[in-house]
Design an enzyme around this catalytic site. Structure first.
Site, PDB file in Angstrom:
ATOM      1  N   HIS A  17      26.203  19.011  -2.807  1.00 54.87           N
ATOM      2  CA  HIS A  17      27.424  19.507  -2.173  1.00 54.87           C
ATOM      3  C   HIS A  17      28.094  20.556  -3.066  1.00 54.87           C
ATOM      4  O   HIS A  17      28.541  21.603  -2.598  1.00 54.87           O
ATOM      5  CB  HIS A  17      28.418  18.351  -1.963  1.00 54.87           C
ATOM      6  CG  HIS A  17      27.951  17.275  -1.028  1.00 54.87           C
ATOM      7  ND1 HIS A  17      27.996  15.935  -1.341  1.00 54.87           N
ATOM      8  CD2 HIS A  17      27.434  17.334   0.233  1.00 54.87           C
ATOM      9  CE1 HIS A  17      27.549  15.221  -0.323  1.00 54.87           C
ATOM     10  NE2 HIS A  17      27.184  16.035   0.634  1.00 54.87           N
ATOM     11  N   LYS A  41      34.792   3.724  10.229  1.00 55.76           N
ATOM     12  CA  LYS A  41      33.512   3.939   9.550  1.00 55.76           C
ATOM     13  C   LYS A  41      33.613   3.421   8.119  1.00 55.76           C
ATOM     14  O   LYS A  41      34.473   3.864   7.355  1.00 55.76           O
ATOM     15  CB  LYS A  41      33.180   5.440   9.551  1.00 55.76           C
ATOM     16  CG  LYS A  41      31.693   5.717   9.480  1.00 55.76           C
ATOM     17  CD  LYS A  41      31.387   7.195   9.619  1.00 55.76           C
ATOM     18  CE  LYS A  41      30.190   7.574   8.784  1.00 55.76           C
ATOM     19  NZ  LYS A  41      30.062   9.008   8.578  1.00 55.76           N
ATOM     20  N   ARG A  90      19.125  20.850   4.248  1.00 53.09           N
ATOM     21  CA  ARG A  90      18.004  20.429   3.390  1.00 53.09           C
ATOM     22  C   ARG A  90      16.695  20.373   4.145  1.00 53.09           C
ATOM     23  O   ARG A  90      15.666  20.843   3.692  1.00 53.09           O
ATOM     24  CB  ARG A  90      18.277  19.029   2.819  1.00 53.09           C
ATOM     25  CG  ARG A  90      19.299  18.969   1.739  1.00 53.09           C
ATOM     26  CD  ARG A  90      19.801  17.572   1.553  1.00 53.09           C
ATOM     27  NE  ARG A  90      20.509  17.127   2.745  1.00 53.09           N
ATOM     28  CZ  ARG A  90      21.101  15.957   2.889  1.00 53.09           C
ATOM     29  NH1 ARG A  90      21.049  15.082   1.920  1.00 53.09           N
ATOM     30  NH2 ARG A  90      21.734  15.654   3.991  1.00 53.09           N
ATOM     31  N   SER A 127      23.762  11.560  -0.478  1.00 54.89           N
ATOM     32  CA  SER A 127      24.764  10.527  -0.748  1.00 54.89           C
ATOM     33  C   SER A 127      24.181   9.155  -0.435  1.00 54.89           C
ATOM     34  O   SER A 127      24.468   8.174  -1.131  1.00 54.89           O
ATOM     35  CB  SER A 127      26.018  10.753   0.105  1.00 54.89           C
ATOM     36  OG  SER A 127      26.583  12.005  -0.184  1.00 54.89           O
TER      37      SER A 127
END
Ligand code: ADP
Length: 150
Positions: A17, A41, A90, A127
């Protein structure tokens, strides 16, 4: 003033990031990192901790701001007067996802998405994997931006 938001969960914010934001600073005058916060979440790191990690990473970068938001991403972009959404890519899986969201956002709000391909060295950094390693007590400092400790 060319302003972009860089929205994400950042649970946690990684060197992948960080690299996208650093490169984005060559394109935009200001980047506002938006920490998406959704009560329903579950995240490993609280929104406040994620904010602190990102502020530490960009302590010496006055053109980078950080905010927590809980609205729709395009509404957050309008709120802070940003005409662009910055995202990183990615894999092919990222591509399909980003295209769908990017097209939708442009069509319903006119906000353009600008995508940067990840640097090869960071293509494997995610992550999700960082959280998985942490859950087994592994050191993830190689996944984090310079100046950040968790
Ligand atoms: P989201 O939950 O919105 O996908 P993430 O925090 O996972 O949020 O990611 C935010 C943005 O950063 C996304 O555009 C994602 O593709 C990108 N990103 C994540 N990891 C990397 C990486 N290693 N290299 C480049 N971009 C990345």
């Amino acid at each position: 003033m060319k302003r972009a938001i860089f929205p994400g969960s950042f649970d946690p914010f990684t060197i992948g990031h960080y690299s996208i934001v650093q490169r984005g600073l060559h394109i935009f005058d200001e980047i506002i990192i938006g920490i998406g916060h959704n009560q329903s979440k579950k995240t490993l790191f609280s929104a406040e901790k994620r904010l602190q990690i990102i502020q530490d990473a960009f302590a010496d970068a006055p053109r980078v701001k950080v905010q927590i938001y809980n609205s729709l991403t395009i509404d957050f972009a309008k709120e802070v007067d940003a005409a662009f959404i910055l995202r990183g890519l990615r894999t092919v899986a990222d591509f399909e996802y980003e295209r769908t969201i990017g097209d939708t956002n442009r069509i319903i709000s006119g906000v353009e998405t600008v995508i940067l391909f990840t640097e090869a060295a960071y293509a494997h950094i995610s992550s999700t994997v960082a959280r998985e390693l942490m859950s087994y007590g592994k050191d993830i400092s190689a996944f984090l931006p310079p100046n950040v400790k968790i």
